[in-house]
Design an enzyme around this catalytic site. Structure first.
Site, short mmCIF file in Angstrom:
data_model
loop_
_atom_site.label_atom_id
_atom_site.label_comp_id
_atom_site.label_asym_id
_atom_site.label_seq_id
_atom_site.Cartn_x
_atom_site.Cartn_y
_atom_site.Cartn_z
N ARG A 1 -7.20 3.55 -5.25
CA ARG A 1 -5.83 3.82 -4.81
C ARG A 1 -5.11 4.56 -5.93
O ARG A 1 -4.93 4.03 -7.02
CB ARG A 1 -5.10 2.50 -4.51
N LYS B 1 2.23 -4.03 -6.55
CA LYS B 1 2.81 -3.12 -5.56
C LYS B 1 4.20 -3.63 -5.27
O LYS B 1 4.43 -4.84 -5.19
CB LYS B 1 1.94 -3.17 -4.29
N SER C 1 -3.91 -1.54 7.07
CA SER C 1 -3.04 -2.62 6.59
C SER C 1 -2.23 -3.19 7.74
O SER C 1 -1.63 -2.45 8.52
CB SER C 1 -2.06 -2.09 5.53
#
Lengths: 218, 218
Positions: free
Chosen positions: B39, B137, B108
């Protein structure tokens, strides 16, 4: 693929003058844009794909191809005609492999050394500049000017006759002719179209300046 | 494709604890990671492709698949095994069309409504959460907790027996078992591995906790 660079409009949500990008694309195509690039450094991928599809649909009646800046995934998903890549974007060989031989692929060039190194067998055109100062992109390097443009054009002329280069940055109807006289096949424009009160009229004026300079060169 | 979610390590240049991503990938694979996701929300495309290739090479000896977050172009260019997409990333139908049927695609999910709407015929797994609070995050929504995870797992269980979901956010060796007991097929982890003094040992501990909870569930 042969590509018509005469008036290459870049549309960018950060420099759209409050218009929707499909509206802006339609207006510049009405005014004579020959190629459009969607450049979006801020949106989520899903929104980029949706915008690219809407812009592609807006351009379809004009037969004007759509390129996507940097994002091969967005180009593929939206059925765009190709991509424009910068020196830190995907390598040309990867982009060509993913997009296929019929896609249009262009590369940004701002030095003679990059012009000498450019993989022209993988490319359809180059964007050369920044030629003049611009407000549309943070310029880390000084503009190369018309003389810098001319030197880079000469490299490509020597490497492959007829390989087209587009002048970019700070171009207006007043200075477009000088870039064509220096050997550019066309001009790439953001602000001069997007921030004009009448983008179609601005495109007509730019296109006329380019066409006149091209005719004078022959 | 069937996918082993037991220990799903997310590696991210912004949360790498000073290690190179290929090194980190190798360490977590040594410790028993079954899946790795790259990511990267900050690098240029070219650097992303280069990193993805290096991580893929680091994982090859372990037979651990590599997914790329969001970027189908990077996954295609680097020969990764698939992508993980969020709700604002490319639509699953576009990603599946571009990547082909053999790619791994995960989505997700953080609400029962999204679980009901998820296009499971196009997906190989879902990431469910954030389950707990996380530092890796920015969380816009409150964590769903183990009970929220259980409700979402039940939706998928009803829609398609055996369809796997991975618990994500704030997971440690101490709380991993509770997510497995709630029905998760595995856990997705960033900080607990990347910021550990010994990522391989941290992976071993997490994997042991998951395996123990899976055994207890049978």
């Amino acid at each position: 693929m042969p590509v018509d660079l005469r008036l290459y409009a870049i549309i960018d949500p950060e420099h759209a003058g409050g218009r929707s990008l499909p509206d802006l694309a339609r207006l510049v195509a009405e005014g004579g844009a020959t190629l459009v690039q969607l450049r979006d450094k801020v949106s989520d991928t899903r929104a980029m794909v949706e915008t690219a599809r809407a812009v592609k649909a807006a351009l379809a009646p004009f037969g004007v191809p759509l390129l996507v800046n940097d994002r091969v995934d967005v180009a593929l998903a939206a059925g765009a005609d190709g991509v424009h890549i910068g020196q830190t974007d995907m390598a040309a060989e990867d982009a060509r492999r993913l997009l296929g031989r019929n896609a249009i692929i262009g590369l940004s060039i701002n030095t003679v050394a990059l012009a000498e190194a450019a993989p022209i067998a993988l490319l359809d055109y180059v964007g050369i500049g920044g030629v003049y100062a611009t407000m549309s992109k943070q310029q880390k390097k000084a503009p190369i000017g018309v003389e810098g443009l001319r030197h880079i054009v000469e490299v490509f002329r020597r490497r492959k006759a007829g390989f087209p280069g587009c002048a970019i940055a700070g171009i207006t109807a007043a200075n477009a002719g000088a870039t064509i006289a220096a050997g550019a096949a066309g001009v790439s424009v953001i602000s001069a179209l997007a921030l004009a009160p009448d983008p179609a009229a601005a495109a007509r004026a730019l296109r006329a300046a380019v066409d006149q300079a091209l005719a004078a060169r022959r």
